[in-house]
Structures are given as structure tokens and as C-alpha cells.
Design a protein around this motif. Sequence first.
Motif, PDB file in Angstrom:
ATOM      1  N   THR A   1      43.124  50.008  42.775  1.00 28.12           N
ATOM      2  CA  THR A   1      42.490  48.690  42.840  1.00 28.12           C
ATOM      3  C   THR A   1      41.537  48.484  41.675  1.00 28.12           C
ATOM      4  O   THR A   1      41.556  47.450  41.010  1.00 28.12           O
TER       5      THR A   1
ATOM      6  N   GLY B   1      42.441  45.681  38.933  1.00 24.16           N
ATOM      7  CA  GLY B   1      41.850  44.391  39.255  1.00 24.16           C
ATOM      8  C   GLY B   1      41.043  43.767  38.137  1.00 24.16           C
ATOM      9  O   GLY B   1      40.925  42.534  38.058  1.00 24.16           O
TER      10      GLY B   1
ATOM     11  N   CYS C   1      43.470  38.501  40.573  1.00 28.80           N
ATOM     12  CA  CYS C   1      42.403  39.504  40.452  1.00 28.80           C
ATOM     13  C   CYS C   1      41.555  39.560  41.710  1.00 28.80           C
ATOM     14  O   CYS C   1      41.149  40.646  42.153  1.00 28.80           O
TER      15      CYS C   1
ATOM     16  N   VAL D   1      43.509  41.439  44.275  1.00 27.33           N
ATOM     17  CA  VAL D   1      43.554  42.868  43.965  1.00 27.33           C
ATOM     18  C   VAL D   1      42.232  43.539  44.325  1.00 27.33           C
ATOM     19  O   VAL D   1      42.189  44.562  45.024  1.00 27.33           O
TER      20      VAL D   1
END
Length: 281
Positions: free
Chosen positions: A90, A94, A124, A127
Motif C-alpha cells: 500500500t 499509493g 491513490c 490504495v
Amino acid sequence: MPLPVLLAVLAAALLHAGWNALIRGAGDKGLYTVLLHASSGFLAIFALFFLGLPAPASWPYVGASALLHTLYIAWLMRAYDGGQLAVSYTLMRGLPPLLVALVSAPLLGEPLGSAGWLGIAAICGGVLGIGFAGGLTPGRALAHPASRAAALNALAIAAYTVVDGIGARQSGNPLAYACMLFVCEPLLILVWQYRLRGPLLLAYCRSHWRLGLLGAACSTSAYATILWAMTQAPVAMVAALRESSVVFAVLIGSLWFKEGRLRPGLLAGAGVVLGIFLLRT
């Protein structure tokens, strides 16, 4: 973004999550990471015999990207050493699209419209939402060495994405550019790891080469597809869409590694789906 490009990037995202999961599940993550990238170089050398070399104008970008990928590989090994797949992945995936989007106009000549910015922000947000829904906080991320390595890797990913976006367009053949990069990328890491653990590295490669080739096939196919997509659509959009791989990573982490986060992962995946819709408008 044309639909064929979008579907190709989504397929590459699934492959990307797959080879990261192979590293996460390896007994010795450092040795398997080295084996995977060495195997990628082996496959790329074979492919270059048929493809030829990319245009010389792209070679400086190959060199710069290889150095950035060396940092990426080193931090990748650290990010998965004691870190959960969902959390590390992540953080690494991200942040880079936002960084790439910020420089896409001045460096790439690709200003984004409102739909593009909203799509990137939605992806984003989805994420990063996976990590925060699972209890990740900035304090916890900074406190854990694996999470710090993942956050540093976000900078490396954003940097090599921009470099490779330019280099692939200069190459005249994105696939040849990707293969030349795969050959150069693991050289410094191989020298470093061989000096540290030479006999162990050789023994590991002899006993795990099949798994190394599997990961290499996923890795090379995924990134070659991304580089091709960057010649067909804005780099920032491709970089953002690529991070839909996090949804696949969370599913793998939940179902394979029993890490949990399945429900928050699916909810955050809604943000990724919204972002994909906006990138298509």
C-alpha cells in the motif's frame, strides 16, 4: 485512455501483485528478490537477440533507471522483511502516482485535466485507504523499519516511472527498452549480494530457479506492458492505473497469507474503480 490500453494495464497490475506475493511468501526474501531479478535479466538477454537494441537516445535513461531500480530492489527486500504484504505494498504504490502527476506537466509536457486529476486522486485514495482501514497510521508507518523502507521506495518508484516514461518514448521500441533495462537493472544488486552471501546465493539459485523464472516472467511481462502503455497514454494516468495492483495484492494477502483486511480492501477498491471510470472519460 483507450480501452485496450486500460485492459492491458489492469492485466499488468495483476501480474505485478503476483510477483510481489512470490517475494512475500519466499523463505529468504532477499535471496529470492535477487534470483527473480537475475532471472529477468536472463530472459531479457534472450529476447534482445530477436528484438535488437533500443534507439541510442534512450540509453542514458536506461542507465538512470537501472540505478533507481537498484535502490528500489534494495528497499523492496527490506519492505517485505517483517512487513505485511498489504501494508508495505500500500505504501509503495499509493504515493508514486501523485508524485508523477505533479511533475507530468513540467517534465513530460502532459498537463492533466480535471477528470484526470480526479481519477488519479480516487485511485491513490483507494490504495492508501486500504492501509488506513487496516489500522495503519503515519506514526506506525514511521516506527516500523519495513514501512519506512516502503515509503522510501515510493520516491524511487515515482522517479523511475518518469525516467522510463521518457526513455520508452525515445527508444522507438518500448519492449526492447524494457529488456535492456532488465539486463542492466540487477547488476549492482548481484555484485553486492554475491559479496555478502556468494555460496548461499549460488545454492539458492540452483534449488529455486524454476520459481525465479516464474516471478521473472510475471515481472518482465508486467513492466514491459506498462512501458508500452506509457507510449499510448499519459504517463501519470498509466502510473495511477497501474496501482490497481494493490487491490489484487490485498486479495492475495487476505486469501493466501491470511493477513485479513479483505473487507476494507474491497471497500477501498471502490475508489480504484471510480478512478478507472474517471480516467476513461
